[in-house]
Each structure stands twice: as structure tokens, then as C-alpha cells.
Design an enzyme around this catalytic site. Structure first.
Site, mmCIF file in Angstrom:
data_model
loop_
_atom_site.group_PDB
_atom_site.id
_atom_site.type_symbol
_atom_site.label_atom_id
_atom_site.label_comp_id
_atom_site.label_asym_id
_atom_site.label_seq_id
_atom_site.Cartn_x
_atom_site.Cartn_y
_atom_site.Cartn_z
ATOM 1 N N THR A 15 -50.955 17.154 -11.950
ATOM 2 C CA THR A 15 -50.874 15.816 -12.118
ATOM 3 C C THR A 15 -51.434 15.564 -13.635
ATOM 4 O O THR A 15 -51.277 14.547 -14.381
ATOM 5 C CB THR A 15 -51.729 15.084 -11.450
ATOM 6 O OG1 THR A 15 -52.527 15.731 -11.055
ATOM 7 C CG2 THR A 15 -50.979 15.290 -9.940
ATOM 8 N N ILE A 33 -52.342 2.846 -18.600
ATOM 9 C CA ILE A 33 -51.931 4.356 -18.708
ATOM 10 C C ILE A 33 -53.006 5.270 -19.343
ATOM 11 O O ILE A 33 -53.256 4.712 -20.421
ATOM 12 C CB ILE A 33 -50.389 4.705 -19.460
ATOM 13 C CG1 ILE A 33 -49.487 3.683 -18.686
ATOM 14 C CG2 ILE A 33 -49.944 6.034 -19.554
ATOM 15 C CD1 ILE A 33 -49.144 4.385 -17.213
ATOM 16 N N THR A 35 -49.485 13.084 -20.360
ATOM 17 C CA THR A 35 -49.488 13.627 -18.781
ATOM 18 C C THR A 35 -48.776 12.647 -17.913
ATOM 19 O O THR A 35 -48.130 12.869 -17.122
ATOM 20 C CB THR A 35 -50.865 13.911 -18.175
ATOM 21 O OG1 THR A 35 -51.683 12.657 -18.467
ATOM 22 C CG2 THR A 35 -51.509 15.081 -18.902
ATOM 23 N N LYS A 91 -52.946 2.224 -12.071
ATOM 24 C CA LYS A 91 -52.389 2.259 -10.776
ATOM 25 C C LYS A 91 -51.806 3.746 -10.667
ATOM 26 O O LYS A 91 -51.544 4.361 -11.647
ATOM 27 C CB LYS A 91 -51.308 1.718 -10.597
ATOM 28 C CG LYS A 91 -51.636 -0.203 -10.528
ATOM 29 C CD LYS A 91 -50.273 -0.795 -10.750
ATOM 30 C CE LYS A 91 -50.724 -2.325 -10.407
ATOM 31 N NZ LYS A 91 -49.370 -3.194 -10.608
ATOM 32 N N GLU A 124 -45.983 9.375 -7.854
ATOM 33 C CA GLU A 124 -44.995 9.312 -7.006
ATOM 34 C C GLU A 124 -43.807 8.265 -7.243
ATOM 35 O O GLU A 124 -42.616 8.485 -6.788
ATOM 36 C CB GLU A 124 -45.413 9.150 -5.589
ATOM 37 C CG GLU A 124 -46.256 10.317 -5.034
ATOM 38 C CD GLU A 124 -46.990 9.928 -3.825
ATOM 39 O OE1 GLU A 124 -46.719 10.275 -2.753
ATOM 40 O OE2 GLU A 124 -48.292 9.520 -3.946
#
Lengths: 171, 697
Positions: free
Chosen positions: B466, B584, B589, B656, B660
Site C-alpha cells: 500500500t 492525499i 503511492t 480517507k 479499495e
């Protein structure tokens, strides 16, 4: 049944005795502790185990160690020279051409082999003009790299990384 | 309101801290840790789908030189039973699904172990099995809750009456197939049970979560078990909860007098006991007035679970919050079958549960004569239709508008089957994305000064690809107000402070909030110039906003699809997503997370399907040659963009989860584009060439 073989991996010679059933991948990983090539499927379907075998990219899970006595193997770790990353390493870092990193050494070895193949004029399934040296545009790279699966979905970054290196080599 | 941490390192584009180790292959994944004299485990799997193991003939196997022992249901060490039938293997001879673990060979080499496993002969008492999911079974049942603990059904107003009276209506059944996570690194464990206790190198999304289960199943104390996972080759949910392979490795380690046991699951075995996404059957009804304002939304979901353990995917849940309508219903009904236990796969609930409604919205747009974006804009709710709470931030409409601008939506022909280009029908489609902002208590972090202005930050988080390792470094740097170069983050070890699992796109929220709190208290106690060795541990604080607001990330996904007019071949030359997901933290990434999710969504749209042979109850296409995932040649242009979204309520970073949402809505956008290209509406995934050929006939 066992056989004595020698393998040169990333410039270091190893003498070992292997069960003739041992794949080249398992010889590297389980006998020699060289784990840069990964095992993702053990059936030649995913490409994570790709190395340069006598200079050409090969899936080591489909090769028997005993059939490669004396082979010269380069893993992604061996592409470094004197602590300096290979241009492909740097490009993968710069373009974030990976996430979990498990397919990455195989992607990089495959890319290194693929660049040499293209430079030698090898066509691919999408090469239109077989009479001329192929130009490594994105479509060519995607086609030639399709033996290396990436479940994290880093393909567009992988293609960008390889394009950058290919562009510099052809410049 | 949370005081947002002032960003300096956060928001900057940084190369992964684990990047160099990964590109060279020096990073050591679970089974790659050097251990002395390992024993190799090859499992025995049931070859019936239901019944009892009567006998296992192991004499030929044990006679083979190099075989140490064969574990069977008749000789295995006991486990603490009664809590999780998926994990309680080898405790009885009963077989609940084909491929279930019924034993293991332990041997000096992998080759001998595998050969010996082939010499074990099983005799069974077979019982008839049932592995067939359908919506008209008479034994479907309502689970008490759906994953993780959400209401099974919701009912507002009178959706049936409103649907019957609606001026515009869509009613259709949509299906998504059984899907397997297939991270590139197969599940793998090294288990060492010696006088120091139990040490596990495991490919897992949560070291503490694994430890908790192992201690419970084996009756151990936490200080007797250490789990390490510095590098993990993907998981996508399948490594978020322990599966039976881990238990088998530990059972074996109990029998090897301290010798390490290596159990590397094969790709084929991954189709039997490490989880999968249930197939879903979704009956969607949308009713609207003539202007396209929804009056009724319902999604009635049928899916499967395993007879021995329930997992109820929350497929109906996204329809509860996406669009405004006074009358709404969602239901979940399950068939308990003789199948492996389904589990988490990237965006459980949201991923399949946004496919059906988002295709239905495309159908409704056509029924109303509206642009699909305009239809969605008209049904934007003021507050969360499900909870009634205000959204902490909701920028779906802005994502749709920005995506339309970037994608060139205004050039889209209104009618389907309008563009034929060189023998290919060309079309475009759109779908919404959404994913909740999850948080969970239980994480803590240690901040330690190491001298020279440097700090160590310790937390038992796991980076499964991630970028967590990198992003936590950035968060820690800003929380300590030092450059990121002065921070070393250590993760992936139960000897570090406890951390929640890497799942539900919640890692950054949980772990980052704990780090911010630890850094704040560290500075309070030790000031700006601490002594080397000064250290402080703090837990994640409560995030009060989560009680007062509905919190979700939103996005809009656009797809261009080409369908060959002669062969029906489907290609996706272009995907574009715009997301609103708070701050962000690392654009590099983050982009990878988004495009990775979208790529997996493309794969779901066109390629992925686990095919069960109902006669025998197993997945026939159980390898990567036959279970197709998108390859490099399948993926052309995938772009991810995001809005600059300020949300002071979600957590101290203002972020956030983004792991997914990228897979949510992609398949619907592709299906909608395929319809726009050809005029053929595909409601069953994956989208296959045959669908378009049948139309041609």
C-alpha cells in the site's frame, strides 16, 4: 537421484548436489538461499521467477537445475553494479512501478532481457514491420512484458519505467 | 472537529522507503527468511466435497527416506475447538468441502514432501454434496448481520408500491462470479516452536491479528508467540484473517522438536482454503419520476457461504447510501453450501454491490432520456440516506464533473452503437465509486529519540504494498515536526506496539492517528530537544467525528471500450478515475493505489471467474493460466486524479482510505461503455465475447 552441479549466480560460483527433481528456482531459493527470484505459481504462468539465464530471460520454475549445470544466472540483485542501481531499478523506483514488490525482481529481469531481444531485432506478436528493427512503443512493451503478471496492477507504471529506459538506450 | 496536522512531509511525492529492497529482490518475504535445517510441509487435501475420512494409508509415505512424519486427523495434536470451524483442522475426520486440509507430510525437502503426499491414499465415506448457488433455492436464509456487523436488511418507506407506481423503472438481475484474490505471493509461513516459544514468519495483513488467533487456537499466551511480516506480497483481503494453512504450519511445528517448518501454499491450493469472494446474484429495482428523480431503490442480494462457517458479504450495503430516494430496501439471503469459506476480497460489499446498481443507473438514465452523469447529479442526497447523518464531506458530483471534463465526456454520442472504427464498436461509460472511512480502536505507537535529531517510530503495522511504510514515515515526520529523513519507522512485528489489520482501507487512519498522538505526547513530555533513549507509547485516540458524521470517499470512473464487430473481443483502451478521498498523503503511492484498484476492476470486468465443477465441488480453473487476471497487454491507459478535499472530521491527517475505492465501480463503467459501444446490455460478469456474438446472430 542426485547430481553435482555448479551454478554461477550474480558472479558467485556455487557447487551443489541436487535431487534431479529440483527446479532451478528451488535450487536458488531453498538450496542457495538466493531469494531475489520469487515463486508465484511454479508453473511458468506468472513470471515472478524470471532471471537472466546465460543472458536470456527465463522462468526458473520451469527449468530443472540438473539441466543447467554450469549456467550463468543474473538475478535482479545482480543487475546492480558496485552498489549502483541498474537503470531499470531506478526507473521502477521513479515511476513507482510496483507496490507489494513480489513480482518486481522478475519484472526487472524480464525487462532487461526484453530490451536486449528488441535491440537484437526480435519481433513480437504486435510488430507490424518484420523487416525493420522493432520500435519499443508502449504497445510493444505491453505485449513483450505480458509474461509477468502484477496483481497490484502497476502495469501502467511498469510500462512507463521501461519506456524511459528503452528511450535512453535507443537515443 | 479534529485539529488537522499541518502538512510538510505529508502531501509530498516520496519514493517508497522499502523501494530499493523490493526492486533488487533483497526484501525477504515470509518463506525467504534464512532458518537452519527447515522441514518442508506438503498438505493433504480432501478429494471429496462432503463426507468422512475413513482411513488414510500413510505407510508408503512414511517409508520414503526423508519423510519425518505424516499428520492426519487421527494423530494430530489437539486444538482449542468450538470457535472457528475453518481453523479447527485435523480435529475430526469430517470433510466439509473439497480441498479441505486433512493432513500434512513433513519431510527433509520439498520434493520428498510432495512425492510422499502423493503416496498417501485416502478412503472416504462419501455423502452427497451441494455447491450450487441459485436465487430460487428454498433454503436461503437471512444471516443475523452482514460483514462486518451491519444490518442484514433495511427497509424505508414502501419500495414495492413506489416502484410499481414509478413513471420510469428498471428491474433486472445482475450477477458477479466467484472471484479469488490471488496476491502474487502465495500464502506462506515459517513456524518455529522451540524453547523460546512460537515464532512465525507469515505472509499476513496483520501480525497482531494472526497472533490473537494462534494464541486462541493453540491455548497460548501472547508473550509466547511472535509474528513477523516485514514484507508481504499482496493480500487483497485474503491475508487479513488467518486461514487453515497457518494452523497446519503451527500444528506441524509442534511435532518437529524446534526445527522450523516451511509451508509455502501453492497457487493451486490457494483456490481451496485461503478465502474468495462469493458469487452474487443481485435483483435491483430502480423507480424514478419522469425527470429521473429516484422514488424507489432496492437491491435484494443472494450469495453463498460455507456450511461450516458463515461469511455474509455486505453486497447490498452501498445501495443504502449512494442516492436519495424516499423508499428503499436492501436484503441479503445466503445459501450455506459444501464450499470453502468465503472471505474478504478487496472492497467486500462495495465492489460487487456497486456493480449492479451502477449498471442499473445507466439503464435508468436511458429510460429517462438523461445523460448518466446528470441522472446521478439529480439524485445526490443532502444527508446520508442510510443513517440520516450529514456527510463529513461528499464530493461525488465534483468527481463526476471533473472526470467528465478530463475524459472528454461532452464529445460522447448520445445513442449507443453510434461509432464503428476500423471494425470495432467504440463506446464510453461512467459509474460512481464509493468506499466508507473505516476506523477501529486497538493501535498504539512508540516514539523514541535516537540522538542527533533522529527518531524511531514503532508500530506493528504491515505494508502489503500500500505504501504504508512510506506514508507513516511522512505522518511521523510532520507529527514530530522534523524532516522525514530523520524518522525511521519500524513495522511488521508483534514485538512492536499493537496495530490493527491492514484492511478496510483503514490502516492510515488507525496507525497514523496513533503515531500522531504518540508524537504529540512525546513532545509534551520531552520537548523539542529530547535525550537519546527518551521514548513514549500512546494509543490511537478516539475520533469523535465518526459518531456525528457519515464518512465515505467518493469517486467517478470513466471507461472507453472497443468491441470487435466480428469476434466480440472486448478491449479497454482507456480508464480514468477522479476521486475525493480527503488529503492525499503521498501522491506517488496514492496514484498507485487508485490505478491498481482500477486495474483489478478492469480484470474483474473482463477476465476473472472461478468456475466450479458442480459434480466434484472444486474450482477447475485453479491456476493463473486459466483463472485470468489482467496482464500487461490488457491494460492501456489508466489515469487517476483526485480533488483537493478538506475533511477536518475523519482523522488528524484529514485522509480517507484509498486502498479499495479504485476497484469500486470500474466493472460497471466498463459494462456501461460496452453497452454504449454495442447496444448490448451485459449484466453478468465477466463480460465475454459471446455476449456480443449472440447479438450479431
Amino acid at each position: 537421484m542426485e547430481s553435482e552441479i555448479s551454478l554461477t549466480v550474480d558472479g558467485v560460483r556455487h557447487d551443489l548436489v541436487v535431487d534431479t527433481r529440483v527446479s532451478l528456482l528451488d535450487a536458488l531459493r531453498e538450496r542457495l538461499g538466493i531469494t531475489s527470484p520469487k515463486k508465484g505459481c511454479d508453473h511458468g504462468q506468472c513470471g515472478t521467477c524470471t532471471v537472466l539465464l546465460d543472458g536470456r530471460r527465463a522462468t526458473t520454475c520451469l527449468a530443472l537445475a540438473v539441466a543447467h549445470d554450469g549456467a550463468d544466472i543474473t538475478t535482479s540483485a545482480g543487475l546492480e553494479s558496485g552498489g549502483t542501481p541498474h537503470p531499470l531499478h531506478q526507473a521502477f523506483l521513479d515511476h513507482d512501478g510496483f507496490q507489494c514488490g513480489y513480482c518486481t525482481p522478475g519484472q526487472i529481469c524480464s525487462a532487461a532481457g526484453m530490451l536486449d531481444e528488441a535491440e537484437s531485432g526480435w519481433p513480437s506478436a504486435v510488430t507490424t514491420d518484420l523487416a525493420r528493427d522493432p520500435v519499443l512503443d508502449a504497445e510493444e512493451i505491453r505485449e513483450r512484458m505480458s509474461g509477468n503478471l502484477c496483481r497490484c496492477g502497476a502495469y501502467v507504471n511498469i510500462v512507463a519505467a521501461i519506456s524511459e529506459v528503452a528511450g535512453r538506450r535507443s537515443a | 472537529m479534529t485539529n488537522l496536522l499541518s502538512p510538510s512531509a505529508m502531501g509530498t511525492d516520496r519514493v517508497r522507503v522499502d523501494g530499493a529492497a523490493k526492486v533488487t529482490g533483497r526484501a525477504r518475504y515470509a518463506c525467504e527468511h534464512p532458518v537452519p535445517h527447515p522441514v518442508y510441509l506438503h498438505p493433504l487435501q480432501a478429494t471429496i466435497a462432503r463426507g468422512t475420512v475413513r482411513e488414510l494409508h500413510t505407510d508408503d509415505a512414511t517409508a520414503l527416506p526423508g519423510v519425518l512424519t505424516v499428520l492426519t486427523p487421527f494423530n494430530a495434536p489437539p486444538l482449542e475447538t468450538g470457535t472457528d470451524a475453518e481453523l479447527e483442522i485435523l480435529q475430526s475426520p469430517e470433510v466439509a468441502f473439497r480441498g479441505q486440509l486433512i493432513g500434512a507430510v513433513l519431510a527433509e525437502t520439498p520434493e520428498i514432501a510432495r512425492q510422499a503426499a502423493g503416496l498417501v491414499r485416502a478412503r472416504y465415506d462419501r455423502e452427497p454434496h451441494d455447491v450450487t448457488l441459485s436465487a430460487d433455492r428454498d433454503d436461503l436464509y437471512a444471516p443475523e448481520v452482514v460483514n462486518p456487523s451491519l444490518p442484514t436488511d433495511t427497509h424505508d418507506g414502501d419500495p414495492d408500491a413506489a416502484f410499481a407506481a414509478a413513471q420510469r423503472a428498471v428491474e433486472a438481475t445482475y450477477t458477479t462470479p466467484m472471484l479469488h484474490n490471488n496476491p502474487m505471493e502465495p500464502h506462506a509461513t515459517i513456524a518455529i516452536w522451540d524453547s523460546d516459544g512460537l515464532t512465525l514468519y507469515d505472509s499476513t495483513q496483520g501480525v497482531h491479528a494472526m497472533r490473537e488467533v494462534v494464541t486462541s487456537v493453540f491455548g497460548l499466551e501472547p508473550d509466547q508467540v511472535r509474528v513477523l511480516a516485514p514484507y508481504v506480497g499482496g493480500g487483497f483481503g485474503s491475508k487479513g484473517t488467518p486461514h487453515a494453512n497457518l494452523v497446519l504450519a503451527v500444528l506441524a511445528a509442534k511435532r518437529t522438536a524446534g526445527r522450523p517448518v516451511k509451508f509455502a501454499v501453492t497457487r493451486q491450493q490457494m483456490f481451496s482454503f485461503v478465502g474468495y469472494r462469493t458469487p452474487t446474484i443481485q435483483r435491483v429495482r430502480l423507480g424514478a419520476d419522469a425527470d429521473g428523480r429516484l422514488v424507489s431503490i432496492s437491491n435484494d442480494v443472494v450469495e453463498q457461504t460455507a456450511r461450516i462457517k458463515e461469511f455474509a458479504e455486505q453486497t447490498g450495503v452501498p445501495a443504502r447510501s449512494m442516492y436519495a430516494a424516499p423508499n428503499r430496501r436492501t436484503t441479503h439471503r445466503l445459501a450455506a453450501l459444501d464450499v470453502p469459506v468465503p472471505s474478504w476480497m478487496r472492497a467486500p460489499g462495495e465492489c460487487p454491490g456497486m456493480f449492479a446498481p451502477e449498471v442499473a443507473m445507466d439503464e435508468l438514465a436511458e429510460a429517462c432520456g438523461l445523460d448518466p452523469i446528470e441522472l446521478r447529479v439529480r439524485n445526490e442526497p443532502e444527508t446520508d440516506p442510510d443513517s440520516g447523518l450529514p456527510f463529513s464531506s461528499r464530493n461525488l458530483v465534483a468527481c463526476l464533473r471533473e472526470g467528465a471534463r478530463r475524459f472528454g465526456w461532452d464529445r460522447r454520442p448520445r445513442l449507443p452503437r453510434s461509432t464503428l472504427d476500423g471494425g470495432w464498436w467504440v463506446g464510453t461509460g461512467v459509474a460512481s465509486s464509493s468506499y466508507p472511512v473505516h476506523s477501529a480502536p486497538g493501535s498504539s505507537a512508540t516514539v523514541r529519540a535516537t540522538g542527533g535529531g533522529r527518531y524511531e517510530v514503532l508500530i506493528g503495522a504491515v505494508d502489503i504494498g500500500t505504501g504504508a511504510w512510506t506514508v507513516l514515515t511522512q505522518i511521523a515526520a510532520d507529527a514530530l515536526a522534523v524532516p522525514a529523513e530523520r524518522v525511521d519507522v519500524r513495522i511488521g512485528d508483534t514485538d512492536l506496539p499493537e496495530a490493527t489489520v491492514a484492511g478496510g482501507s483503514s490502516g492510515t487512519t488507525n496507525w497514523g492517528s496513533a503515531i500522531v498522538e504518540a508524537a504529540r505526547e512525546f513532545r509534551q513530555k520531552f520537548g523539542a530537544d529530547p535525550h537519546p533513549g527518551d521514548e513514549l507509547t500512546a494509543g490511537m485516540p478516539e475520533l469523535p467525528g465518526h459518531e456525528r458524521f457519515a464518512m465515505r470517499a467518493f469517486g467517478a470512473q470513466f471507461a472507453e471500450v472497443r468491441v470487435n464487430a466480428d469476434t466480440g473481443e472486448v478491449r479497454v483502451p482507456r480508464l480514468l478515475g477522479v476521486f475525493a478521498a480527503g488529503r492525499i498523503l503521498n501522491p506517488r503511492t496514492a496514484r498507485s493505489q487508485f490505478i491498481g484498484g482500477m486495474t483489478m476492476g478492469l480484470s474483474m470486468a473482463l477476465h476473472e471467474e472461478s468456475v466450479v465443477d458442480e459434480r466434484f465441488g472444486f474450482v477447475v480453473n485453479h491456476d493463473l493460466a486459466e483463472y485470468h487476471i489482467a496482464s500487461c497487454a490488457d491494460v492501456a491507459s489508466v489515469q487517476a486524479h483526485w480533488l483537493d478535499e478538506h475533511d477536518p472530521h475523519v482523522n488528524p491527517m484529514g485522509s480517507k482510505g484509498i486502498g479499495e475505492i479504485g476497484i469500486v465501480g470500474t466493472a460497471a463503467a466498463v459494462a456501461n461503455a460496452a453497452y454504449h459501444a454495442t447496444g448490448v446490455r451485459v449484466r453478468d460478469l465477466p463480460i465475454k465475447a459471446d455476449e456480443f456474438l449472440e447479438e450479431a446472430r
